[in-house]
Enzyme design. Structure first.
Site, PDB file in Angstrom:
ATOM      1  N   TYR A  22      21.874 -21.911   3.416  1.00 16.51           N
ATOM      2  CA  TYR A  22      22.568 -21.652   4.565  1.00 16.51           C
ATOM      3  C   TYR A  22      22.470 -20.866   5.614  1.00 16.51           C
ATOM      4  CZ  TYR A  22      26.051 -25.310   1.685  1.00 16.51           C
ATOM      5  OH  TYR A  22      26.414 -26.493   1.272  1.00 16.51           O
ATOM      6  N   HIS A  43      22.703 -27.148  -5.979  1.00 14.95           N
ATOM      7  CA  HIS A  43      22.203 -27.656  -5.148  1.00 14.95           C
ATOM      8  C   HIS A  43      21.998 -29.150  -5.351  1.00 14.95           C
ATOM      9  CE1 HIS A  43      22.574 -26.798  -0.651  1.00 14.95           C
ATOM     10  NE2 HIS A  43      23.626 -27.832  -1.257  1.00 14.95           N
ATOM     11  N   SER A  45      31.651 -32.073   3.624  1.00 14.18           N
ATOM     12  CA  SER A  45      32.571 -33.237   4.469  1.00 14.18           C
ATOM     13  C   SER A  45      33.478 -34.005   3.706  1.00 14.18           C
ATOM     14  CB  SER A  45      31.232 -34.279   5.038  1.00 14.18           C
ATOM     15  OG  SER A  45      30.296 -34.861   5.951  1.00 14.18           O
ATOM     16  N   PRO A  46      34.723 -33.342   3.611  1.00 16.92           N
ATOM     17  CA  PRO A  46      35.712 -33.811   3.690  1.00 16.92           C
ATOM     18  C   PRO A  46      36.198 -34.874   4.947  1.00 16.92           C
ATOM     19  CG  PRO A  46      36.247 -31.665   3.845  1.00 16.92           C
ATOM     20  CD  PRO A  46      35.217 -32.043   3.497  1.00 16.92           C
ATOM     21  N   LEU A  47      35.732 -34.348   6.169  1.00 21.15           N
ATOM     22  CA  LEU A  47      36.342 -34.645   7.703  1.00 21.15           C
ATOM     23  C   LEU A  47      35.981 -35.267   7.727  1.00 21.15           C
ATOM     24  CD1 LEU A  47      37.857 -31.300   8.825  1.00 21.15           C
ATOM     25  CD2 LEU A  47      38.824 -33.350   7.434  1.00 21.15           C
ATOM     26  N   GLY A  48      35.229 -36.632   7.761  1.00 21.01           N
ATOM     27  CA  GLY A  48      33.814 -37.413   8.201  1.00 21.01           C
ATOM     28  C   GLY A  48      34.277 -38.512   8.419  1.00 21.01           C
TER      29      GLY A  48
END
Length: 294
Positions: free
Chosen positions: A53, A128, A208-211
């Site tokens: 990152y 990863h 990316s849970p708010l896609g």
């Protein structure tokens, strides 16, 4: 904040995905550290990072070092914070991502991550991404060696299939504690992996849970999608943000789910953390379910 468990460790039901604090368009360090501190103030005790990152070439570990500084400068108790980092990917600095999950690389990467985080043993270390050039059993075997050496206390795997979860579980046994795959209202390809993780007693950390639930979805030229509209309607009825509703929906999917939404501003993670205490009704869940694609 409500708590959930990763193995025997209790963590806040909403974590912090720290990637936006170090990649392209990242905030300055003052705001980045304020974002981490806001997460801690809100009850977040799981911080998800990775050695890859970063933005530019030569910055490997930027996010890990940032998290370490933020924790050191926090005025409160950080003894219950679980920092989960990852190894096996790289960034050359041109915006692309590489994969290297060879055992030798993973061992070196884990040792370097531990040094950057200022710890003798990483609380949770995740592979990863599977490397198509390396047999899966060999990559997972490196995690086994890191566990046995005490370099890491627990292991996780990310971006995996059900077959890879089963094989990793056979190799690592109780050392495997979580799976981190992409999962959101808009992207539910990992439903089988979520069900398997739940059966095996593994935490499932959606990235990316708010896609599909971005604030800008209402402002696009074609208007919001049906799924976004449903989440916005429930949010309006509750007087909360659509993001909170999306995270609460995820929490309702399984007791194994611990979302790790990204944030680059204190207000964003403060809002997301409130989802841990938002319980959706059966009627609301049915409304959302009816709007989901597929």
């Amino acid at each position: 904040m409500q708590y959930r468990t990763i193995a025997r460790t209790a963590v806040g039901a909403i974590g912090l995905g720290a990637m936006p604090l170090s990649i392209e368009h990242r905030p300055d360090e003052r705001r980045a550290i304020a974002t981490v501190h806001a997460a801690l103030d809100a009850g977040v005790t799981l911080i998800d990072t990775a050695d890859s990152y970063h933005w530019r070439a030569g910055e490997a570990g930027h996010n890990e070092l940032l998290i370490a500084r933020a924790l050191a400068r926090y005025g409160g108790d950080t003894s219950r914070v679980l920092v989960a980092t990852k190894g096996g990917r790289g960034r050359p600095g041109d915006g692309s991502w590489t994969v290297n999950a060879s055992p030798a690389h993973l061992k070196r990467a884990a040792e370097a991550s531990a040094k950057r985080l200022g710890t003798d043993a990483i609380g949770l270390y995740q592979l990863h991404k599977p490397d198509p050039a390396v047999p899966w059993a060999e990559s997972v075997g490196a995690l086994r060696e890191l566990l046995d050496a005490g370099t890491i206390r627990a292991a996780g795997i990310s971006n995996v299939t059900t077959a890879q979860i089963r094989q990793a579980h056979q190799i690592l046994g109780g050392g495997l504690v979580c799976v981190q795959n992409r999962y959101s209202p808009a992207v539910r390809d990992s439903e089988p992996e979520l069900r398997l993780s739940t059966r095996l007693g593994l935490a499932f950390l959606p990235w990316s849970p708010l896609g599909g639930i971005s604030r800008s979805s209402l402002d696009g030229p074609t208007g919001p999608t049906p799924v976004a509209s449903a989440f916005h309607r429930v949010a309006a009825g509750r007087g909360v943000s659509p993001q909170q509703v999306a995270l609460a929906w995820l929490l309702a999917r399984s007791p194994a789910v611990i979302p790790v939404p990204g944030a680059s501003r204190p207000l964003s993670i403060t809002d997301s953390a409130k989802a841990a205490d938002l319980t959706l009704s059966a009627r609301e869940l049915a409304l959302l379910e009816d709007a989901l694609p597929g």
